[in-house]
Structure formats: C-alpha cells, structure tokens
Write a protein that holds these residues in place. Structure first.
Motif, PDB file in Angstrom:
ATOM      1  N   ARG A 179       0.675  -1.349  -0.041  1.00  0.00           N
ATOM      2  CA  ARG A 179      -0.237   0.163   0.027  1.00  0.00           C
ATOM      3  C   ARG A 179       0.973   1.252   0.095  1.00  0.00           C
ATOM      4  O   ARG A 179       0.405   2.312  -0.183  1.00  0.00           O
ATOM      5  CB  ARG A 179      -1.106   0.144   1.315  1.00  0.00           C
ATOM      6  CG  ARG A 179      -2.160  -1.073   1.081  1.00  0.00           C
ATOM      7  CD  ARG A 179      -3.133  -0.883   2.125  1.00  0.00           C
ATOM      8  NE  ARG A 179      -4.526  -1.553   1.529  1.00  0.00           N
ATOM      9  CZ  ARG A 179      -4.472  -2.875   1.646  1.00  0.00           C
ATOM     10  NH1 ARG A 179      -3.574  -3.643   2.177  1.00  0.00           N
ATOM     11  NH2 ARG A 179      -5.796  -3.437   1.334  1.00  0.00           N
ATOM     12  N   ASP A 180       2.057   1.137   0.407  1.00  0.00           N
ATOM     13  CA  ASP A 180       3.005   2.352  -0.025  1.00  0.00           C
ATOM     14  C   ASP A 180       3.541   2.528  -1.231  1.00  0.00           C
ATOM     15  O   ASP A 180       4.037   3.641  -1.524  1.00  0.00           O
ATOM     16  CB  ASP A 180       4.091   2.006   1.143  1.00  0.00           C
ATOM     17  CG  ASP A 180       3.707   1.873   2.604  1.00  0.00           C
ATOM     18  OD1 ASP A 180       2.918   2.593   3.104  1.00  0.00           O
ATOM     19  OD2 ASP A 180       4.535   1.265   3.477  1.00  0.00           O
ATOM     20  N   ASP A 181       2.910   1.720  -2.241  1.00  0.00           N
ATOM     21  CA  ASP A 181       3.756   1.973  -3.455  1.00  0.00           C
ATOM     22  C   ASP A 181       2.630   2.989  -4.344  1.00  0.00           C
ATOM     23  O   ASP A 181       2.968   3.224  -5.536  1.00  0.00           O
ATOM     24  CB  ASP A 181       3.784   0.663  -4.112  1.00  0.00           C
ATOM     25  CG  ASP A 181       5.027  -0.417  -3.624  1.00  0.00           C
ATOM     26  OD1 ASP A 181       5.801   0.414  -2.973  1.00  0.00           O
ATOM     27  OD2 ASP A 181       4.548  -1.457  -3.553  1.00  0.00           O
ATOM     28  N   ASP A 182       1.706   3.149  -3.945  1.00  0.00           N
ATOM     29  CA  ASP A 182       0.507   3.944  -4.767  1.00  0.00           C
ATOM     30  C   ASP A 182       1.153   5.053  -5.636  1.00  0.00           C
ATOM     31  O   ASP A 182       1.236   5.235  -6.523  1.00  0.00           O
ATOM     32  CB  ASP A 182      -0.813   4.113  -3.834  1.00  0.00           C
ATOM     33  CG  ASP A 182      -1.626   3.141  -3.913  1.00  0.00           C
ATOM     34  OD1 ASP A 182      -1.601   2.072  -4.723  1.00  0.00           O
ATOM     35  OD2 ASP A 182      -2.676   3.169  -2.928  1.00  0.00           O
ATOM     36  N   GLU A 183       1.858   5.937  -4.800  1.00  0.00           N
ATOM     37  CA  GLU A 183       2.379   7.291  -5.256  1.00  0.00           C
ATOM     38  C   GLU A 183       3.310   7.093  -6.431  1.00  0.00           C
ATOM     39  O   GLU A 183       3.236   7.556  -7.279  1.00  0.00           O
ATOM     40  CB  GLU A 183       2.953   8.160  -4.301  1.00  0.00           C
ATOM     41  CG  GLU A 183       3.107   9.586  -4.810  1.00  0.00           C
ATOM     42  CD  GLU A 183       3.893  10.587  -3.465  1.00  0.00           C
ATOM     43  OE1 GLU A 183       4.538  11.382  -3.840  1.00  0.00           O
ATOM     44  OE2 GLU A 183       3.712  10.317  -2.505  1.00  0.00           O
ATOM     45  N   LYS A 184       4.227   6.056  -6.140  1.00  0.00           N
ATOM     46  CA  LYS A 184       5.398   5.747  -7.076  1.00  0.00           C
ATOM     47  C   LYS A 184       4.654   5.097  -8.095  1.00  0.00           C
ATOM     48  O   LYS A 184       5.179   5.378  -9.625  1.00  0.00           O
ATOM     49  CB  LYS A 184       6.401   4.921  -6.306  1.00  0.00           C
ATOM     50  CG  LYS A 184       7.111   5.577  -5.262  1.00  0.00           C
ATOM     51  CD  LYS A 184       8.113   4.372  -4.795  1.00  0.00           C
ATOM     52  CE  LYS A 184       9.121   5.287  -3.759  1.00  0.00           C
ATOM     53  NZ  LYS A 184       9.965   4.022  -3.191  1.00  0.00           N
TER      54      LYS A 184
END
Length: 232
Positions: A14-19
């Motif tokens: 879920r930490d990958d969304d922006e990238k």
C-alpha cells in the motif's frame, strides 16, 4: 542501469501507490508520444486522400476549365483540413485506450490488488525505485473454478527498457498464474510492434482482433493474445 544488475521483484504494498501512479503517467505519456508519431506517419503515407483529391481536382477543373493551380490548392487545403479534424477526433479516442483510465484499478491501485486473492500485482524495484510492474486479474466468467486470467498492465520505465525487466516480471507472473490458471490473456494494439514481438517471444499467440475506432483514413485495431501456461 547496469545490464548485469538483476532487480528485485515483490508483491505490491500500500506504500507503493504514489510511485505507481507516477510510473503510469510516465509510461502512458511516452506511449502516446510514440503512438502519435506512428499514426501521423500512417496518415501521411496513406494514398487515399491524395487519390481522392486528384479525382476531385480533375472532376472540377476539367469540365469548367478552371486554373489547375487554384483548384489544386483549394482541394488540397480542404482535404488537409478534413483530415486534421478527423485525426483530432480519432486521436482523442485512441488516447482513451492508451490511457487505460477506465480500468477499475486506477483510483486505489494497491488496494484493488491486495483486497482480492484473484488479483496480483508484482513490482520490479531497483535501489528503492519502482522501475516496472505487471498486474493480473481473474477473467469474469461464470465458472466455479475459472481457468483464465488476464494481464491488465505490463509497464516498464521507458529509461529501463531492453534490460530484461519485462521478461523478468512476466516470468514471475506466469509462475504465480500457473498455480491457479491454464491460460493468460493480454490485450494490446496492432501498432504496438515492440509489445507484440515481446509477447510472441514469450509464447503468446494471437486469438482475436477488432476495430477500436475508425475515422477515414485511419483505423485503430486492438488485438488479444493468449498464452497456454501448460505449454510455457
């Protein structure tokens, strides 16, 4: 990137969304730029507008004994404006396909894949930078035990292409898919020659094609490719 460096592949978090969204924007922008060049080249190379213009020039100029230069200029300018308007409409429709903005995953990307066991997204990471990803979901079929899945995206950073990242991601995904499915399907467009060659290289075969949009003198076709995982 060093050709000898093997990137790590992992499941999306879920930490990958922006990238991920930044990578999607980068790849889509690059794809549109490349495809627009292909479509414009196809437009100007198409003989039909020139043939039709010549017929109109003869049909108007000869019977009425009009100046050839004036008639030719008027007809060619009219044809140019017609093609320009048609291309604008055509290109907007092509962009809808290339943007893939209608896919269900576009808003909450990681949640879309993590919240359902029938969906998978693998990330290629190099020095904490996401350089590519591949995603898959189960096909919508009315079967108790579905055997087909579709690859929704294969995206690699344009600066990192031809380094084997796409092959690495696809191989990993096929390994995951083989645990549940018999076939993998992917949809692309007819003018995506590099993508089609990539799919064929990895055992995919064309299963169907259809017109996505058509405005004289151009037509944009999409093509489905299928991989029989048992034969991979």
């Amino acid at each position: 990137m060093d050709l000898n460096v093997k990137v790590s592949v992992r499941v999306i978090s879920r930490d990958d969304d922006e990238k991920i969204h930044k990578l999607i924007q980068n790849v889509v922008a690059n794809t549109k730029m490349e495809e627009k060049a292909v479509q414009l080249k196809s437009l100007f190379a198409n003989p039909l507008p020139y043939i039709i213009s010549s017929v109109i020039i003869i049909a108007i100029g000869v019977p009425f004994n009009l100046p050839v230069v004036a008639v030719s200029g008027g007809v060619l300018m009219s044809m140019f404006l017609y093609c320009k308007v048609k291309f604008h409409v055509y290109w907007n429709e092509v962009c809808d396909f290339l943007s893939q903005s209608t896919l269900d995953d576009i808003s909450e990307f990681s949640d879309f894949y993590l919240s359902n066991e029938n969906r998978t997204c693998l990330i290629a990471e190099f020095n904490e930078h996401i350089v590519g990803f591949i995603s898959m979901r189960e096909m919508d079929v009315e079967e108790e035990y579905p055997t087909e899945a579709e690859i929704t995206r294969i995206f690699v950073n344009p600066e990192c292409r031809r380094l084997g990242l796409g092959s690495q991601l696809l191989t990993e995904l096929i390994g995951v898919a083989s645990l549940r499915y018999k076939t993998l399907q992917v949809t692309t467009h007819e003018t995506n020659k590099a993508g089609i060659n990539f799919l064929k290289k990895h055992g995919f075969t064309e299963s169907s094609s259809r017109s996505y949009t058509s405005h004289f003198p151009l037509s944009f076709k999409i093509v489905d490719y299928v991989l029989n995982i048992d034969e991979f």
